[in-house]
Design a protein around this motif. Structure first.
Motif, short mmCIF file in Angstrom:
data_model
loop_
_atom_site.label_atom_id
_atom_site.label_comp_id
_atom_site.label_asym_id
_atom_site.label_seq_id
_atom_site.Cartn_x
_atom_site.Cartn_y
_atom_site.Cartn_z
N TRP A 129 5.02 45.83 84.27
CA TRP A 129 3.42 45.61 84.53
C TRP A 129 2.69 46.74 84.65
N TRP A 130 1.61 47.31 83.75
CA TRP A 130 1.09 48.55 83.86
C TRP A 130 -0.24 48.37 84.27
N LEU A 131 -0.83 48.54 85.35
CA LEU A 131 -2.02 48.28 85.70
C LEU A 131 -2.98 49.67 85.96
N ARG A 132 -4.26 49.44 85.71
CA ARG A 132 -4.92 50.50 85.80
C ARG A 132 -6.33 50.21 87.06
N HIS A 133 -6.46 51.21 87.98
CA HIS A 133 -7.65 51.17 88.76
C HIS A 133 -8.86 50.95 87.81
N LYS A 134 -9.91 50.16 88.47
CA LYS A 134 -11.20 49.81 87.87
C LYS A 134 -12.28 50.77 88.61
N PRO A 135 -12.56 52.00 88.79
CA PRO A 135 -13.47 52.56 89.66
C PRO A 135 -14.83 52.26 89.44
N GLY A 136 -15.59 52.14 90.42
CA GLY A 136 -17.06 51.71 90.26
C GLY A 136 -17.28 50.46 89.93
N VAL A 137 -16.25 49.42 89.78
CA VAL A 137 -16.95 48.04 89.11
C VAL A 137 -16.97 47.13 90.37
N ALA A 138 -18.21 46.25 90.45
CA ALA A 138 -18.63 45.71 91.46
C ALA A 138 -17.82 44.30 91.74
N ASP A 139 -16.79 44.14 90.77
CA ASP A 139 -16.23 42.87 90.98
C ASP A 139 -15.21 43.04 92.42
N ALA A 140 -15.57 42.09 93.28
CA ALA A 140 -14.85 42.30 94.52
C ALA A 140 -13.40 41.41 94.32
N ASP A 141 -13.22 40.81 93.31
CA ASP A 141 -12.11 39.98 93.50
C ASP A 141 -10.99 41.03 92.76
N ALA A 142 -11.12 41.80 91.82
CA ALA A 142 -10.25 42.52 91.25
C ALA A 142 -10.50 44.07 91.29
N ASP A 143 -9.17 44.88 91.65
CA ASP A 143 -9.42 46.23 91.46
C ASP A 143 -8.80 46.93 90.49
N ALA A 144 -8.13 45.86 89.54
CA ALA A 144 -7.42 46.65 88.60
C ALA A 144 -7.57 45.80 87.01
N VAL A 145 -6.98 46.41 86.18
CA VAL A 145 -7.09 45.69 84.68
C VAL A 145 -5.59 46.14 84.48
N ILE A 146 -5.32 44.93 83.42
CA ILE A 146 -3.78 45.05 82.88
C ILE A 146 -3.95 45.94 81.75
N VAL A 147 -3.25 47.20 81.55
CA VAL A 147 -2.98 48.02 80.54
C VAL A 147 -2.04 47.50 79.41
N THR A 148 -0.92 46.93 80.06
CA THR A 148 -0.04 46.22 79.27
C THR A 148 1.09 45.53 80.00
N VAL A 149 1.71 44.53 79.51
CA VAL A 149 3.01 43.97 80.07
C VAL A 149 3.89 43.92 79.00
N GLN A 150 5.07 44.43 79.36
CA GLN A 150 6.30 44.51 78.46
C GLN A 150 7.65 43.80 79.24
N THR A 151 8.30 43.11 78.44
CA THR A 151 9.65 42.64 78.94
C THR A 151 10.80 43.29 77.96
N PRO A 152 11.89 43.45 78.28
CA PRO A 152 13.08 44.00 77.56
C PRO A 152 13.12 43.08 76.16
N GLN A 153 12.92 41.84 76.25
CA GLN A 153 13.08 40.91 75.01
C GLN A 153 11.94 41.47 74.11
N MET A 154 10.76 41.78 74.28
CA MET A 154 9.75 42.07 73.36
C MET A 154 10.03 43.51 72.71
N LEU A 155 10.80 44.13 73.21
CA LEU A 155 10.95 45.56 72.44
C LEU A 155 12.25 45.69 71.68
#
Length: 155
Positions: A129-155
């Protein structure tokens, strides 16, 4: 900051009396680790910081990547989400950080950063799971967004 959470690949089953830290990857787990490592090696920046649980199965997983890493006893199977986030200096690290660790810790970290309930993030064996910090966003519930999710089966 980017935080990459990589759950160790499939390992031997736990049995009463066994040393949990000594459990090794299965043949399937070795293949999962290699498949994900090939993908990760193409995606990770060269200066990425790589931290790994001291469990044998986690170290075997990260070894497939072929990059320098640091074993961190604070990231073992019983680590907390708070410990992991402190170790990676979330959200202030100046480089991408890859952590090779365990469920439920990795799922708890993802849930916390994405503003989800704890039960909503179960990271499968060998998955990233690749996550990226969301600087300056006022959403108090989430500090990050998902960049990608990969499983070995998907590759």
């Amino acid at each position: 900051m980017d935080l990459v959470l990589w759950r160790h690949a499939q390992a031997q089953d736990w049995a009463p009396g066994c040393n949990d830290l000594a459990r090794a990857l299965t043949t399937k787990g070795e293949k999962q680790a290699l498949r994900m490592a090939k993908w990760l090696d193409r995606q990770l920046p060269q200066g990425a910081r790589i931290l790994c649980s001291p469990a044998r199965r986690a170290e075997q997983t990260v070894a497939a990547l072929g990059r320098k890493y640091k074993l961190d006893p604070e990231l073992g199977p019983h680590a907390t989400a708070v410990q992991l986030l402190q170790r990676v200096q979330w959200p202030n690290a100046s480089v991408t950080v890859l952590v090779v660790g365990h469920q439920p810790t990795l799922g708890l970290v993802a849930a916390q950063l994405l503003g989800l309930s704890e039960a909503e993030c179960s990271i499968s064996k060998g998955a990233v799971w690749w996550l990226r910090h969301k600087p300056g966003v006022a959403d108090a519930d989430a500090d990050a967004v998902i960049v990608t999710v990969q499983t070995p089966q998907m590759l």
